[in-house]
Design a protein around this motif. Sequence first.
Motif, PDB file in Angstrom:
ATOM      1  N   TRP A 189       0.765  -1.246   0.043  1.00  0.00           N
ATOM      2  CA  TRP A 189      -0.058  -0.085   0.026  1.00  0.00           C
ATOM      3  C   TRP A 189       0.713   1.205  -0.092  1.00  0.00           C
ATOM      4  O   TRP A 189       0.545   2.104  -0.453  1.00  0.00           O
ATOM      5  CB  TRP A 189      -0.824  -0.166   1.318  1.00  0.00           C
ATOM      6  CG  TRP A 189      -0.319   0.002   2.477  1.00  0.00           C
ATOM      7  CD1 TRP A 189       0.253   1.059   3.182  1.00  0.00           C
ATOM      8  CD2 TRP A 189      -0.115  -1.145   3.469  1.00  0.00           C
ATOM      9  NE1 TRP A 189       0.769   0.559   4.414  1.00  0.00           N
ATOM     10  CE2 TRP A 189       0.507  -0.724   4.563  1.00  0.00           C
ATOM     11  CE3 TRP A 189      -0.360  -2.468   3.185  1.00  0.00           C
ATOM     12  CZ2 TRP A 189       1.037  -1.488   5.635  1.00  0.00           C
ATOM     13  CZ3 TRP A 189      -0.080  -3.403   4.203  1.00  0.00           C
ATOM     14  CH2 TRP A 189       0.748  -2.870   5.601  1.00  0.00           C
ATOM     15  N   GLY A 190       2.190   1.076   0.719  1.00  0.00           N
ATOM     16  CA  GLY A 190       2.882   2.274   0.520  1.00  0.00           C
ATOM     17  C   GLY A 190       3.408   2.530  -0.901  1.00  0.00           C
ATOM     18  O   GLY A 190       3.416   4.073  -1.302  1.00  0.00           O
ATOM     19  N   SER A 191       3.943   1.649  -1.466  1.00  0.00           N
ATOM     20  CA  SER A 191       4.486   1.664  -2.827  1.00  0.00           C
ATOM     21  C   SER A 191       3.249   2.348  -3.859  1.00  0.00           C
ATOM     22  O   SER A 191       3.212   3.367  -4.391  1.00  0.00           O
ATOM     23  CB  SER A 191       4.404   0.561  -3.557  1.00  0.00           C
ATOM     24  OG  SER A 191       5.728  -0.176  -3.166  1.00  0.00           O
ATOM     25  N   THR A 192       2.032   2.050  -3.490  1.00  0.00           N
ATOM     26  CA  THR A 192       0.789   2.440  -4.229  1.00  0.00           C
ATOM     27  C   THR A 192       0.643   4.192  -3.938  1.00  0.00           C
ATOM     28  O   THR A 192       0.218   4.957  -4.597  1.00  0.00           O
ATOM     29  CB  THR A 192      -0.466   1.862  -4.042  1.00  0.00           C
ATOM     30  OG1 THR A 192      -0.349   0.399  -4.191  1.00  0.00           O
ATOM     31  CG2 THR A 192      -1.718   2.325  -4.652  1.00  0.00           C
ATOM     32  N   SER A 214      15.292   5.246   0.651  1.00  0.00           N
ATOM     33  CA  SER A 214      14.998   3.841   0.605  1.00  0.00           C
ATOM     34  C   SER A 214      15.270   3.550  -1.047  1.00  0.00           C
ATOM     35  O   SER A 214      14.360   3.781  -1.754  1.00  0.00           O
ATOM     36  CB  SER A 214      13.597   3.481   0.868  1.00  0.00           C
ATOM     37  OG  SER A 214      13.356   1.978   0.809  1.00  0.00           O
ATOM     38  N   GLU A 215      16.288   3.062  -1.377  1.00  0.00           N
ATOM     39  CA  GLU A 215      16.450   2.443  -2.847  1.00  0.00           C
ATOM     40  C   GLU A 215      15.050   1.604  -3.362  1.00  0.00           C
ATOM     41  O   GLU A 215      14.397   1.633  -4.366  1.00  0.00           O
ATOM     42  CB  GLU A 215      17.694   1.679  -3.080  1.00  0.00           C
ATOM     43  CG  GLU A 215      17.859   1.219  -4.584  1.00  0.00           C
ATOM     44  CD  GLU A 215      19.226   0.632  -4.594  1.00  0.00           C
ATOM     45  OE1 GLU A 215      19.283  -0.305  -5.254  1.00  0.00           O
ATOM     46  OE2 GLU A 215      20.023   0.930  -3.868  1.00  0.00           O
ATOM     47  N   ASP A 216      14.813   0.404  -2.591  1.00  0.00           N
ATOM     48  CA  ASP A 216      13.760  -0.438  -2.803  1.00  0.00           C
ATOM     49  C   ASP A 216      12.511   0.512  -2.916  1.00  0.00           C
ATOM     50  O   ASP A 216      11.636   0.080  -3.626  1.00  0.00           O
ATOM     51  CB  ASP A 216      13.814  -1.507  -1.836  1.00  0.00           C
ATOM     52  CG  ASP A 216      12.783  -2.635  -1.985  1.00  0.00           C
ATOM     53  OD1 ASP A 216      12.658  -3.342  -3.292  1.00  0.00           O
ATOM     54  OD2 ASP A 216      11.808  -2.636  -1.350  1.00  0.00           O
ATOM     55  N   GLY A 217      12.079   1.313  -1.954  1.00  0.00           N
ATOM     56  CA  GLY A 217      10.777   1.855  -1.845  1.00  0.00           C
ATOM     57  C   GLY A 217      10.751   2.889  -3.202  1.00  0.00           C
ATOM     58  O   GLY A 217       9.576   2.693  -3.870  1.00  0.00           O
ATOM     59  N   TRP A 218      11.685   3.668  -3.438  1.00  0.00           N
ATOM     60  CA  TRP A 218      11.744   4.235  -4.695  1.00  0.00           C
ATOM     61  C   TRP A 218      11.323   3.468  -5.960  1.00  0.00           C
ATOM     62  O   TRP A 218      10.572   3.931  -6.778  1.00  0.00           O
ATOM     63  CB  TRP A 218      12.951   5.085  -4.881  1.00  0.00           C
ATOM     64  CG  TRP A 218      13.232   5.741  -6.379  1.00  0.00           C
ATOM     65  CD1 TRP A 218      14.251   5.074  -7.158  1.00  0.00           C
ATOM     66  CD2 TRP A 218      12.738   6.768  -7.029  1.00  0.00           C
ATOM     67  NE1 TRP A 218      14.150   6.020  -8.367  1.00  0.00           N
ATOM     68  CE2 TRP A 218      13.407   6.942  -8.181  1.00  0.00           C
ATOM     69  CE3 TRP A 218      11.746   7.698  -6.555  1.00  0.00           C
ATOM     70  CZ2 TRP A 218      12.936   7.845  -8.990  1.00  0.00           C
ATOM     71  CZ3 TRP A 218      11.490   8.765  -7.279  1.00  0.00           C
ATOM     72  CH2 TRP A 218      12.126   8.725  -8.504  1.00  0.00           C
ATOM     73  N   ASP A 219      12.162   2.184  -6.116  1.00  0.00           N
ATOM     74  CA  ASP A 219      11.881   1.362  -7.315  1.00  0.00           C
ATOM     75  C   ASP A 219      10.555   0.873  -7.373  1.00  0.00           C
ATOM     76  O   ASP A 219      10.036   0.707  -8.373  1.00  0.00           O
ATOM     77  CB  ASP A 219      12.814   0.265  -7.263  1.00  0.00           C
ATOM     78  CG  ASP A 219      14.232   0.639  -7.808  1.00  0.00           C
ATOM     79  OD1 ASP A 219      14.513   1.591  -8.525  1.00  0.00           O
ATOM     80  OD2 ASP A 219      15.140  -0.114  -7.651  1.00  0.00           O
ATOM     81  N   ARG A 220      10.144   0.577  -6.109  1.00  0.00           N
ATOM     82  CA  ARG A 220       8.831  -0.237  -5.993  1.00  0.00           C
ATOM     83  C   ARG A 220       7.535   0.796  -6.465  1.00  0.00           C
ATOM     84  O   ARG A 220       6.719   0.612  -7.231  1.00  0.00           O
ATOM     85  CB  ARG A 220       8.340  -0.751  -4.742  1.00  0.00           C
ATOM     86  CG  ARG A 220       9.116  -1.932  -4.349  1.00  0.00           C
ATOM     87  CD  ARG A 220       9.291  -2.372  -3.084  1.00  0.00           C
ATOM     88  NE  ARG A 220       8.151  -1.943  -2.183  1.00  0.00           N
ATOM     89  CZ  ARG A 220       7.382  -3.192  -1.852  1.00  0.00           C
ATOM     90  NH1 ARG A 220       7.656  -4.391  -2.630  1.00  0.00           N
ATOM     91  NH2 ARG A 220       6.320  -3.121  -1.018  1.00  0.00           N
ATOM     92  N   ALA A 221       7.705   2.168  -6.163  1.00  0.00           N
ATOM     93  CA  ALA A 221       6.937   3.082  -6.379  1.00  0.00           C
ATOM     94  C   ALA A 221       6.865   3.383  -7.855  1.00  0.00           C
ATOM     95  O   ALA A 221       5.841   3.744  -8.575  1.00  0.00           O
ATOM     96  CB  ALA A 221       7.267   4.511  -5.712  1.00  0.00           C
TER      97      ALA A 221
END
Length: 261
Positions: A136-139, A187-194
């Motif tokens: 949900w955060g990615s969304t 957050s590299e992963d958070g950025w990519d996922r978004a």
Amino acid sequence: MSDEIKSNLPALTRQVTELVLAGSLQHAEQAFSDAADQYGDLAVVEVLSSIPPQVTALHLAGFDGGKMSLATLLVPPKAWADSLAFIAATWSDDQIEDDPERVAEALFAHIHGIVFSSEDAERRRQLLIEASASDWGSTVFAILFSMAPKEILEVAGEILVKGPYITGVTSSDNDVVPLAIELAQASEDGWDRALFELFPDFRHSGDLVDAEFSDDPDDEPQHLQRSTKELLYRLRKQVPSSRSSVAKPGARRSIGTNIFS
């Protein structure tokens, strides 16, 4: 935590929960203020860690960057991240259908107000790490980025070139740009996922460099991009049911581009 706070925590938690559910947000804020005056800020932090995330979502949805709130200033990163799973439940179908941009702008005001509520860079980093670690955060971040996709592509390109030395200077002064850069640095992963949530065709941010947007809003995009409305409905579907707890973060796979290598 002192014994005094421990002994009063259940009553404070119950009081705030009942006030929020009754729609008395200002009274809930006053309860936070009274608790901080009597027991210190730690009491507010403990209450915000104890109340259900859907209650936190209801309370924080009533505040943005233009309104001062103890809850905004003190909400623990994990508690806030969990509450984002429920924030879409505060929107009506009519709001999403008739004016998705306004809903997205209100969500941006909420996210921006929390992340930039203080000058503490480490708190900002932890807030962004926790908030972007879930589906949900990615969304949520994809919704914000959908308001300025061209600018987000420019940021992605700059990150690929400059890595951790990104300056934040782009051709746009859109307010979403500083938030996007803060997320990428936190957050590299958070950025990519978004990015993947907004641009499903792209498997890594390197593909974004060659993507272009037409200046004509009537032109169809040459690559798949989820619209703001689609993402808002997507977030609505991710709201946990009353019978389920908050879903475990990290279920969606990472794009894994190692953007700062």
